[in-house]
Motif scaffolding. Structure first.
Motif: not given
Length: 305
Positions: A47-68
């Motif tokens: 999982r790259l993103l944590n999703r709720t009905s109001r917000s998005l946040s990066l998972t730890e893996s997502g943070e690394t993957f986003y930068a690359r």
């Protein structure tokens, strides 16, 4: 799945903070954006993103993957520019590693001018004293303080700094001035944890003979400014570069010890991954630093020159 397109969708979702806003920027539907992100997560098995009905946040893996992903997309844009235009404008994220003390003293004052000259380059500067693996850790450029000629990586020399032995006048008044290299064994010394030779200090006499002295270090530190502070407080002899102690020597708050001996010089180098295309943003930074440190380096200039 078009992976490059998926990278673009994922980066846009993160930067815009919303699937809907990303869809508007990319001129597609929110459902299509969601499909790309879901397929990307399924392909990667995480999982790259944590999703709720109001917000998005990066998972730890997502943070690394986003930068690359962001770095890859920047490189793609510059590569396309190489064949579509005679001149490439430096742009995108530029990750730089530099030693802490050198980075604060000599690089931090330069960044505002670089950002003024290249407003489309996003600087990401990490000050770390340990030697990083610039490929493994995803850096575009590293400023390395290294013994002269000791690197086999792709590099551009920016300047040379002398190493010197020095101590405070108060310490030398108490403990005496060493007259020969062997006298150092009777002095309290302050060691640098990352020194390649550890507590064995090499001195070169006027005839070019090398003398290796095993010194007694009652303190070790991985930061040059910490060693400098201990020496200024009268706690012993340090071996440090003139970029760190040059002003102290000119002011007399530190005094050079055994000036008739020479220590191996060190180079200030700009290193970059040799396997990668030297992009416009990296080339611009290297050229900028070469000009900034050209001629007599700032640490060896007298005040006001």
């Amino acid at each position: 799945m078009d992976r490059l397109r998926a990278f673009e969708v994922f980066v846009t979702v993160v930067s815009r903070g919303s699937f809907t806003r990303a869809a508007a920027v990319l001129d597609t539907s929110p459902a299509n954006v969601t499909r790309y992100v879901n397929e990307l997560e399924a392909h990667l098995g995480t999982r790259l993103l944590n999703r709720t009905s109001r917000s998005l946040s990066l998972t730890e893996s997502g943070e690394t993957f986003y930068a690359r992903c962001k770095s890859i997309l920047d490189d793609v844009a510059e590569t396309e520019g190489l064949v579509s235009s005679a001149s490439v404008k430096p742009r995108g994220r530029l990750r730089i590693n530099a030693p802490v003390s050198f980075g604060i003293r000599y690089l931090a004052p330069l960044w505002p001018e670089f950002m003024r000259m290249y407003p489309e380059v996003e600087l990401d500067v990490a000050l770390i004293d340990r030697v990083v693996d610039i490929v493994e850790e995803g850096f575009d450029l590293a400023i390395r303080i290294s013994r002269a000629g000791s690197t086999n990586q792709a590099a551009r020399k920016l300047a040379t700094s002398r190493n010197v032995l020095c101590a405070s006048p108060a310490y030398l008044a108490r403990s005496g001035y060493p007259a020969t290299s062997a006298d150092l064994t009777r002095h309290r010394c302050i060691g640098y944890s990352y020194a390649a030779t550890g507590d064995e200090w090499q001195l070169i006499d006027s005839d070019g003979r090398a003398h290796t002295v095993k010194v007694d270090c009652h303190m070790h530190t991985n930061n040059g400014d910490t060693a400098r502070a201990a020496a200024l407080a009268g706690h012993g002899v340090i071996r440090q570069p003139t970029f760190l102690v040059g002003n102290d020597l000119r002011a007399g708050t530190l005094v050079q010890v055994l000036p008739e001996y020479r220590l191996p010089d060190i180079d200030v180098l700009a290193l970059y991954p040799s396997r990668r295309h030297l992009s416009a943003k990296i080339r611009a930074m290297i050229d900028f630093l070469v000009e900034a440190f050209g001629g007599l380096p700032p640490w060896d200039r007298a005040e006001g020159t």
